[in-house]
Design a protein around this motif. Structure first.
Motif, PDB file in Angstrom:
ATOM      1  N   MET A  74       6.334  -5.983   5.076  1.00 17.32           N
ATOM      2  CA  MET A  74       5.437  -6.500   6.107  1.00 17.32           C
ATOM      3  C   MET A  74       6.115  -6.557   7.485  1.00 17.32           C
ATOM      4  O   MET A  74       5.436  -6.691   8.498  1.00 17.32           O
ATOM      5  CB  MET A  74       4.905  -7.879   5.727  1.00 17.32           C
ATOM      6  N   LYS A  75       7.445  -6.432   7.506  1.00 16.23           N
ATOM      7  CA  LYS A  75       8.144  -6.363   8.798  1.00 16.23           C
ATOM      8  C   LYS A  75       7.919  -5.011   9.474  1.00 16.23           C
ATOM      9  O   LYS A  75       8.071  -4.877  10.692  1.00 16.23           O
ATOM     10  CB  LYS A  75       9.649  -6.577   8.593  1.00 16.23           C
ATOM     11  N   ASP A  76       7.615  -3.990   8.668  1.00 11.79           N
ATOM     12  CA  ASP A  76       7.500  -2.629   9.203  1.00 11.79           C
ATOM     13  C   ASP A  76       6.114  -2.310   9.745  1.00 11.79           C
ATOM     14  O   ASP A  76       5.973  -1.521  10.665  1.00 11.79           O
ATOM     15  CB  ASP A  76       7.808  -1.601   8.099  1.00 11.79           C
ATOM     16  N   GLU A  77       5.111  -2.896   9.137  1.00  8.13           N
ATOM     17  CA  GLU A  77       3.753  -2.396   9.371  1.00  8.13           C
ATOM     18  C   GLU A  77       2.757  -3.458   8.916  1.00  8.13           C
ATOM     19  O   GLU A  77       3.052  -4.249   8.031  1.00  8.13           O
ATOM     20  CB  GLU A  77       3.583  -1.134   8.509  1.00  8.13           C
ATOM     21  N   GLU A  78       1.590  -3.450   9.505  1.00  8.56           N
ATOM     22  CA  GLU A  78       0.510  -4.307   8.984  1.00  8.56           C
ATOM     23  C   GLU A  78      -0.225  -3.499   7.917  1.00  8.56           C
ATOM     24  O   GLU A  78      -1.222  -2.832   8.178  1.00  8.56           O
ATOM     25  CB  GLU A  78      -0.441  -4.721  10.111  1.00  8.56           C
ATOM     26  N   TRP A  79       0.293  -3.582   6.704  1.00  6.70           N
ATOM     27  CA  TRP A  79      -0.254  -2.779   5.616  1.00  6.70           C
ATOM     28  C   TRP A  79      -1.643  -3.264   5.210  1.00  6.70           C
ATOM     29  O   TRP A  79      -1.897  -4.465   5.161  1.00  6.70           O
ATOM     30  CB  TRP A  79       0.681  -2.833   4.400  1.00  6.70           C
ATOM     31  N   ASP A  80      -2.511  -2.313   4.898  1.00  7.39           N
ATOM     32  CA  ASP A  80      -3.833  -2.661   4.346  1.00  7.39           C
ATOM     33  C   ASP A  80      -3.700  -3.048   2.886  1.00  7.39           C
ATOM     34  O   ASP A  80      -4.499  -3.828   2.369  1.00  7.39           O
ATOM     35  CB  ASP A  80      -4.792  -1.461   4.439  1.00  7.39           C
ATOM     36  N   CYS A  81      -2.713  -2.454   2.213  1.00  6.44           N
ATOM     37  CA  CYS A  81      -2.641  -2.609   0.766  1.00  6.44           C
ATOM     38  C   CYS A  81      -1.190  -2.596   0.289  1.00  6.44           C
ATOM     39  O   CYS A  81      -0.371  -1.821   0.788  1.00  6.44           O
ATOM     40  CB  CYS A  81      -3.407  -1.450   0.105  1.00  6.44           C
ATOM     41  N   LEU A  82      -0.896  -3.483  -0.662  1.00  3.54           N
ATOM     42  CA  LEU A  82       0.412  -3.531  -1.310  1.00  3.54           C
ATOM     43  C   LEU A  82       0.221  -3.050  -2.748  1.00  3.54           C
ATOM     44  O   LEU A  82      -0.499  -3.691  -3.518  1.00  3.54           O
ATOM     45  CB  LEU A  82       0.943  -4.963  -1.317  1.00  3.54           C
ATOM     46  N   VAL A  83       0.827  -1.923  -3.093  1.00  2.00           N
ATOM     47  CA  VAL A  83       0.691  -1.386  -4.450  1.00  2.00           C
ATOM     48  C   VAL A  83       1.989  -1.673  -5.204  1.00  2.00           C
ATOM     49  O   VAL A  83       3.062  -1.189  -4.821  1.00  2.00           O
ATOM     50  CB  VAL A  83       0.396   0.130  -4.427  1.00  2.00           C
ATOM     51  N   LEU A  84       1.892  -2.485  -6.238  1.00  2.00           N
ATOM     52  CA  LEU A  84       3.060  -2.891  -7.026  1.00  2.00           C
ATOM     53  C   LEU A  84       3.154  -1.950  -8.219  1.00  2.00           C
ATOM     54  O   LEU A  84       2.246  -1.907  -9.052  1.00  2.00           O
ATOM     55  CB  LEU A  84       2.893  -4.345  -7.471  1.00  2.00           C
ATOM     56  N   HIS A  85       4.231  -1.191  -8.299  1.00  2.00           N
ATOM     57  CA  HIS A  85       4.258  -0.021  -9.197  1.00  2.00           C
ATOM     58  C   HIS A  85       5.452  -0.065 -10.140  1.00  2.00           C
ATOM     59  O   HIS A  85       6.602  -0.111  -9.689  1.00  2.00           O
ATOM     60  CB  HIS A  85       4.342   1.244  -8.337  1.00  2.00           C
TER      61      HIS A  85
END
Length: 232
Positions: A74-85
């Motif tokens: 989240m420090k890099d970008e305002e992500w729309d989605c976090l995919v836990l893989h």
């Protein structure tokens, strides 16, 4: 570089961070990277693949590593989605989109080959899942106190409900995954049973998670196909 990609000829509608908890699984990693980059590029996503590595020889803590991954990503970008893989899973269907459900956490690995392409039990939330940053914070992330294998996925399923949300699932004909090199029939039989919980999630979920996350960031390096975050 750093496992980051954005489509060259169009504006990506979604930005997804792919978070993989990792320790000494080089063979699985090569396999996953080989399949996942072309797969995500065909979906025309903007994405970065993060590998969160735990140092030392102590018990593995997948859940806490994913918390670390969310915080760092989240420090890099305002992500729309976090995919836990999980590192040993490869998607089989290109139409299994690596984007979040707008309203609820999404379980994506709804049909794994090792479970004969069915869910092992009703509350199963393991393998691959997709949550918006808002979903993740609303349930206070994952527990930090699960050392060793198993159990945390059920804790998370409970957290989702306690936070007033529900799990949505990718339909089984889309959410098909192949497990790389899984071993022993006995192990598979064990996984069909829901593991007993060692935690009282109802009491602990608000006090154990993103709001109590502590770790030491040792390094953050960009590799040709992923960003590696190494933590103690």
């Amino acid at each position: 570089s750093g496992g980051h990609y954005r489509p060259p000829h169009c504006f990506a509608r979604y930005k997804s961070a792919i978070l993989v908890a990792y320790r000494n699984q080089e063979k699985y990693l090569r396999h996953l990277l080989y399949y996942i980059h072309p797969f995500l590029q065909r979906q025309q996503l903007s994405y970065t693949i993060y590998l969160i590595q735990q140092v030392g020889t102590g018990s593995f803590n997948r859940a806490k590593l994913l918390n670390v991954g969310v915080r760092e990503a989240m420090k890099d970008e305002e992500w729309d989605c976090l995919v836990l893989h999980d590192i040993d899973l490869v998607p089989e269907n290109d139409y299994n989109l690596y984007i979040c459900d707008e309203y609820y956490p999404k379980h994506m690995a709804s049909a794994m080959d090792k479970f004969q392409y069915t869910l092992p039990y009703k509350s199963f939330f393991g393998g691959v899942s997709a949550l918006t940053p808002e979903h993740y914070m609303k349930m206070n992330g994952f527990p930090n106190t699960y050392w060793g294998d198993g159990g945390e996925n059920d804790d998370i399923a409970t957290r989702i409900h306690l936070a007033g949300m529900k799990i949505v699932r990718t339909s089984p004909h889309l959410g098909r995954y192949r497990v790389m090199d899984y071993s022993k029939e006995t192990e598979i039989q064990e996984l069909w049973k829901r593991p007993p919980s060692r935690h009282n999630t109802r009491k602990t979920w608000k006090a154990d998670g993103m709001n109590t996350l502590q770790f030491r960031l040792l390094s953050r390096t960009k590799h040709p196909l992923y960003t590696k975050i190494t933590v103690d």
